[in-house]
Design a protein around this motif. Sequence first.
Motif, PDB file in Angstrom:
ATOM      1  N   ILE A   1       1.232  -8.697   2.930  1.00  0.00           N
ATOM      2  CA  ILE A   1       0.050  -7.798   2.545  1.00  0.00           C
ATOM      3  C   ILE A   1       0.402  -6.399   1.895  1.00  0.00           C
ATOM      4  CG2 ILE A   1      -0.559  -6.767   4.858  1.00  0.00           C
ATOM      5  CD1 ILE A   1      -3.287  -8.363   3.099  1.00  0.00           C
ATOM      6  N   ALA A   2      -0.057  -6.023   0.868  1.00  0.00           N
ATOM      7  CA  ALA A   2       0.271  -4.704   0.337  1.00  0.00           C
ATOM      8  C   ALA A   2      -0.886  -3.875  -0.192  1.00  0.00           C
ATOM      9  CB  ALA A   2       1.174  -5.088  -0.980  1.00  0.00           C
ATOM     10  N   PHE A   3      -0.967  -2.739  -0.035  1.00  0.00           N
ATOM     11  CA  PHE A   3      -2.042  -2.000  -0.407  1.00  0.00           C
ATOM     12  C   PHE A   3      -1.535  -0.569  -1.312  1.00  0.00           C
ATOM     13  CE2 PHE A   3      -3.340  -3.838   3.707  1.00  0.00           C
ATOM     14  CZ  PHE A   3      -4.469  -4.137   3.440  1.00  0.00           C
ATOM     15  N   ARG A   4      -2.246  -0.656  -2.374  1.00  0.00           N
ATOM     16  CA  ARG A   4      -2.088   0.559  -3.421  1.00  0.00           C
ATOM     17  C   ARG A   4      -2.961   1.691  -3.047  1.00  0.00           C
ATOM     18  NH1 ARG A   4      -0.465   0.889  -9.499  1.00  0.00           N
ATOM     19  NH2 ARG A   4      -0.298   3.272  -9.604  1.00  0.00           N
ATOM     20  N   GLU A   5      -2.696   2.713  -2.310  1.00  0.00           N
ATOM     21  CA  GLU A   5      -3.567   3.977  -2.404  1.00  0.00           C
ATOM     22  C   GLU A   5      -2.685   5.158  -1.809  1.00  0.00           C
ATOM     23  OE1 GLU A   5      -7.389   3.803  -0.473  1.00  0.00           O
ATOM     24  OE2 GLU A   5      -7.120   1.777   0.186  1.00  0.00           O
ATOM     25  N   ALA A   6      -3.241   6.282  -1.886  1.00  0.00           N
ATOM     26  CA  ALA A   6      -2.354   7.451  -1.182  1.00  0.00           C
ATOM     27  C   ALA A   6      -1.670   7.250   0.124  1.00  0.00           C
ATOM     28  CB  ALA A   6      -3.363   8.607  -1.393  1.00  0.00           C
ATOM     29  N   MET A   7      -0.636   7.829   0.352  1.00  0.00           N
ATOM     30  CA  MET A   7      -0.116   8.007   1.615  1.00  0.00           C
ATOM     31  C   MET A   7       0.384   9.409   1.670  1.00  0.00           C
ATOM     32  SD  MET A   7       3.895   6.899   0.859  1.00  0.00           S
ATOM     33  CE  MET A   7       4.927   8.177   1.802  1.00  0.00           C
ATOM     34  N   LEU A   8       0.484   9.854   2.953  1.00  0.00           N
ATOM     35  CA  LEU A   8       0.768  11.202   3.173  1.00  0.00           C
ATOM     36  C   LEU A   8       1.682  11.408   4.503  1.00  0.00           C
ATOM     37  CD1 LEU A   8      -0.783  14.404   3.495  1.00  0.00           C
ATOM     38  CD2 LEU A   8      -2.129  13.208   5.442  1.00  0.00           C
ATOM     39  N   PHE A   9       2.628  12.442   4.208  1.00  0.00           N
ATOM     40  CA  PHE A   9       3.685  12.545   5.239  1.00  0.00           C
ATOM     41  C   PHE A   9       3.049  13.546   6.300  1.00  0.00           C
ATOM     42  CE2 PHE A   9       6.387  11.727   1.553  1.00  0.00           C
ATOM     43  CZ  PHE A   9       7.268  10.804   2.181  1.00  0.00           C
ATOM     44  N   THR A  10       3.226  13.275   7.505  1.00  0.00           N
ATOM     45  CA  THR A  10       2.692  14.115   8.752  1.00  0.00           C
ATOM     46  C   THR A  10       4.033  14.542   9.543  1.00  0.00           C
ATOM     47  OG1 THR A  10       2.633  12.521  10.338  1.00  0.00           O
ATOM     48  CG2 THR A  10       0.644  12.487   8.661  1.00  0.00           C
ATOM     49  N   HIS A  11       3.697  15.449  10.273  1.00  0.00           N
ATOM     50  CA  HIS A  11       4.637  16.090  11.018  1.00  0.00           C
ATOM     51  C   HIS A  11       5.245  15.116  12.304  1.00  0.00           C
ATOM     52  CE1 HIS A  11       1.098  16.680  13.600  1.00  0.00           C
ATOM     53  NE2 HIS A  11       2.110  16.811  14.625  1.00  0.00           N
ATOM     54  N   ARG A  12       4.710  13.960  12.151  1.00  0.00           N
ATOM     55  CA  ARG A  12       5.110  12.768  13.154  1.00  0.00           C
ATOM     56  C   ARG A  12       5.359  11.477  12.551  1.00  0.00           C
ATOM     57  NH1 ARG A  12       1.496  12.019  18.286  1.00  0.00           N
ATOM     58  NH2 ARG A  12       3.365  10.949  18.666  1.00  0.00           N
TER      59      ARG A  12
END
Length: 394
Positions: free
Chosen positions: A223-234
């Motif tokens: 399964i694959a999703f194309r959307e935004a990803m976000l880096f976090t401090h964890r």
Amino acid sequence: MPHNQHYDVIVLGAGAAGLFAAIAAGQRGRRVLLLDHADEPGKKILISGGGRCNFTNLHCAPDRFLSANPHFAKSALARYTQHDFIALVRKHGIAFHEKTLGQLFCDGSARQIVAMLLAEARAMQVDLRLAHRIIGVTRADQFRVVTDHGGFEAPALVLATGGLSIPKMGATGLSHDIARRFGLPLVPPRPGLVPLTFQGELLELMRPLSGVALDSIARCGRIAFREAMLFTHRGLSGPAILQASSYWREGEPLLLDLLPGREAAALLRAAKRARPRAEPRTVLGELLPQRLAQALATQHLPGLRMADLPDRALDALAALLKGWHLTPSGTEGYAKAEVTLGGVDTAALSSRDCQAKSVPGLFVVGEAVDVTGWLGGYNFQWAWSSGWVAGQAA
């Protein structure tokens, strides 16, 4: 027992699924009691969609739901569809818009959806009682629910208290506990639509990138999703990661494409030919957010100029950009999870009305059931659909 303590249907949980089950039962002339331990109804509705309530999705279909039985949700979703709920929203004059990927949001506030549900419940003379803590549930000839404000009886009981996600909003495992007590099996619950965490070198790389967002494809298994990803401090979050997290299992890798729809190798080689004197981080910075470009250039393109880099180094970086293999160490847990995966096993319920096969009159709806939707209004639609079919039968 005094007459006012006896009802036709008792619904536990005044969230999306519970309110809708109560309304649907009320429409059939049932005398309905709706109980909740919180001091106001629909708390999760109010915080959803950034306070604008992503109340359904135009593209709702059974294949967008996770369950041990992928066919279970079909009946309820077909009997009460997204179009039925949209018609109700229009009837109440609530303005809404499509954001992306079929997601429908209120133009104004999520409070409009709660107000609509409460207006419908009032019209059906649903007896809503808040700040009632459930102490015990038993069944002899009828279901008896004992609260810190006394006991209530009814031949039908609807469990709609949600799952374990967002405990600070008052989430508990009450529906799971009651279902277990009546002998219904559970698919082990786990957090869904949840940020992923990392350790060691990967976390060292990600932490300074906290706040960086980009378009991506997150792949977990098939399964694959194309959307935004976000880096976090964890670790990682954002819609693409939340979607993939529902399919991710401990120890499995996550595959990221940081340049969806673009040929990374061709772009890097062309840049090397056209601008041999350019710094690698400058070239990467035209493809990716600056901080991420800087981090990847430092780690993978240590040369001073594009001309200094062998093609194999560019190809290796291109392979990483198009298929970054990462193994998360875990998730942020129920505190940050939008939903609970797992729950009451669908094998124990009728797909037509969510009624327990072995306990007539007992219904389980919404997040308490082992049916979990994708991000983007799908879980609300499951709440409306499952609540409605239970209310039609309770």
